[in-house]
Design a protein around this motif. Structure first.
Motif, PDB file in Angstrom:
ATOM      1  N   GLY A  27      -9.749  -7.322  19.446  1.00 35.96           N
ATOM      2  CA  GLY A  27     -10.786  -6.991  20.421  1.00 35.96           C
ATOM      3  C   GLY A  27     -10.252  -6.193  21.586  1.00 35.96           C
ATOM      4  N   LEU A  28      -9.121  -6.614  22.143  1.00 33.08           N
ATOM      5  CA  LEU A  28      -8.539  -5.883  23.264  1.00 33.08           C
ATOM      6  C   LEU A  28      -8.074  -4.498  22.828  1.00 33.08           C
ATOM      7  N   GLY A  29      -7.564  -4.394  21.594  1.00 35.28           N
ATOM      8  CA  GLY A  29      -7.148  -3.083  21.104  1.00 35.28           C
ATOM      9  C   GLY A  29      -8.319  -2.123  20.965  1.00 35.28           C
ATOM     10  N   LEU A  30      -9.453  -2.633  20.484  1.00 32.45           N
ATOM     11  CA  LEU A  30     -10.637  -1.774  20.357  1.00 32.45           C
ATOM     12  C   LEU A  30     -11.184  -1.379  21.721  1.00 32.45           C
ATOM     13  N   VAL A  31     -11.177  -2.319  22.657  1.00 35.88           N
ATOM     14  CA  VAL A  31     -11.669  -1.994  24.000  1.00 35.88           C
ATOM     15  C   VAL A  31     -10.773  -0.946  24.658  1.00 35.88           C
ATOM     16  N   ALA A  32      -9.461  -1.057  24.443  1.00 33.98           N
ATOM     17  CA  ALA A  32      -8.529  -0.095  25.035  1.00 33.98           C
ATOM     18  C   ALA A  32      -8.485   1.228  24.290  1.00 33.98           C
ATOM     19  N   GLY A  33      -9.179   1.311  23.154  1.00 29.23           N
ATOM     20  CA  GLY A  33      -9.185   2.551  22.389  1.00 29.23           C
ATOM     21  C   GLY A  33      -7.983   2.747  21.491  1.00 29.23           C
ATOM     22  N   TRP A  34      -7.289   1.652  21.182  1.00 32.81           N
ATOM     23  CA  TRP A  34      -6.145   1.744  20.283  1.00 32.81           C
ATOM     24  C   TRP A  34      -6.621   1.587  18.847  1.00 32.81           C
ATOM     25  N   HIS A  35      -6.267   2.535  18.012  1.00 32.90           N
ATOM     26  CA  HIS A  35      -6.700   2.508  16.619  1.00 32.90           C
ATOM     27  C   HIS A  35      -5.567   2.172  15.657  1.00 32.90           C
ATOM     28  N   SER A  36      -4.407   1.863  16.184  1.00 32.89           N
ATOM     29  CA  SER A  36      -3.269   1.535  15.333  1.00 32.89           C
ATOM     30  C   SER A  36      -3.247   0.035  15.047  1.00 32.89           C
ATOM     31  N   ARG A  37      -3.125  -0.312  13.772  1.00 36.37           N
ATOM     32  CA  ARG A  37      -3.054  -1.723  13.414  1.00 36.37           C
ATOM     33  C   ARG A  37      -1.739  -2.347  13.874  1.00 36.37           C
ATOM     34  N   ILE A  38      -0.717  -1.532  14.008  1.00 37.90           N
ATOM     35  CA  ILE A  38       0.551  -2.060  14.515  1.00 37.90           C
ATOM     36  C   ILE A  38       0.379  -2.569  15.940  1.00 37.90           C
ATOM     37  N   GLN A  39      -0.337  -1.807  16.769  1.00 41.74           N
ATOM     38  CA  GLN A  39      -0.591  -2.253  18.138  1.00 41.74           C
ATOM     39  C   GLN A  39      -1.435  -3.520  18.152  1.00 41.74           C
TER      40      GLN A  39
END
Length: 360
Positions: A46-58
């Protein structure tokens, strides 16, 4: 005659024990780590999507951090700090385990999915003779033959030398000579493969020898010997001295004690060490490029003429850059992984067969 009345004193009945529940004892249930992991994954994604990160590693790294933090915080609040520290250490171990397994699983899946498209009977029984690199077709047979011969020759040379060297260091070695041998073995362990190839290449130039599979095997031998020595030495050190002393007390010579007691006891670890050394040299490309040159044709004679190998074939096909060559490269990588896996299974079988029988 009168008798004094006797009074019976009743003992107090103990109060029934109250069963403690998991809430009253402030202990987290067994499924708590799974719950922490689920919450951490949700928060990380959820935080990755909100931050605009599209990498699964992140996403995975964020989830790992959340998992460790949630485990420590909740355990501190419900149980105590001592249990929280234990839970923290356990969570870090699990995170490190997952971080190690995920790349391996991803690599295995990618190799299987892409290599399975071309690996079949034709691919394993044909060479690249008469096939253009940009065209589909061809096979890996010539490279497979080269790998089997080169690795086999290197193993036949380095395994006895490494085993005898380890026996000397553990059973006989004392003084300056043993320390010198140990030092040079440690130095050879870190030698890059290109240096070993250059060393054999210099000998070839001085002796005016031509490229062949044997030259590549000699370079692989240099890389394999220190691994065999170090692994065998550690396995021999694990053999209890009581076994040696009991054998010597019966009047058995030391050489026979080593042959009949020490080596059979450590045969499992020795075989595993040899297989690890084979797995290392099976993927070397630099010595083959310098000393064997590679070939598109089938050459079953390792003592004359250029040969290919599976690592060289993978590099050669990837360098071409076409879709067909990429598929052949992934197919050869799958064959190489299967080759190493089969060797490990055979080694485990031999170690189990030759291991000393345990009594009841």
């Amino acid at each position: 005659m009168s008798h004094a009345p006797t009074t019976l004193q009743e003992r107090p009945t103990p109060a029934p024990a109250v069963a403690t529940t998991s809430l009253s004892s402030r202990t987290l249930p067994r499924w708590a780590p799974l719950g922490f992991a689920a919450v951490a994954i949700v928060l990380g994604v959820g935080l990755g999507l909100v931050a605009g990160w599209h990498s699964r590693i992140q996403w995975g790294l964020l989830s790992a951090l959340f998992f460790v933090a949630i485990s420590y915080t909740v355990t501190t609040a419900v149980e105590n700090k001592r249990q929280a520290k234990d839970r923290l250490a356990t969570s870090v171990v699990w995170v490190c385990f997952v971080l190690a397994v995920v790349p391996l699983a991803s690599l295995t899946w990618t190799t299987l999915s892409r290599g399975a498209k071309v690996v079949d009977g034709y691919f394993l029984t044909h060479s690249m003779a008469g096939v253009l690199g940009t065209e589909p077709g061809g096979g890996v047979y010539h490279a497979l033959v080269g790998t089997l011969e080169q690795v086999g020759i290197a193993t036949a040379i380095s395994a006895p030398i490494g085993l005898l060297t380890a026996v000397y260091l553990v059973e006989y070695g004392k003084g300056a000579l043993a320390r010198a041998v140990t030092f040079f073995v440690d130095v050879m362990t870190g030698i890059p493969s290109i240096v070993a190839g250059l060393f054999i290449l210099s000998i070839m130039l001085m002796a005016e020898l031509k490229p062949s599979g044997l030259m590549g095997s000699l370079a692989l031998t240099i890389l394999m010997i220190p691994v065999v020595v170090r692994s065998t030495e550690e396995m021999l050190k694990l053999v209890p001295n009581e076994l040696r002393e009991a054998s010597l007390a019966l009047g058995i010579p030391k050489w026979r004690t080593i042959l009949k007691v020490v080596l059979p006891t450590a045969i499992g670890g020795i075989t595993t060490g040899v297989m690890l050394a084979i797995a290392r040299i099976a993927g070397e490309t630099a010595p083959i490029m310098l000393l064997v040159f590679g070939s598109q044709l089938i050459n079953t004679n390792p003592f004359e003429g250029a040969q290919s190998s599976l690592p060289f074939y993978i590099w050669e096909q990837y360098k071409i850059g076409s879709e067909a060559s990429y598929d052949r490269a992934w197919g050869a990588a799958l064959v190489l992984i299967a080759f190493v896996m089969i060797l490990n299974l055979v080694a485990r079988g031999i170690a189990r067969w030759k291991a000393p029988k345990t009594g009841r």
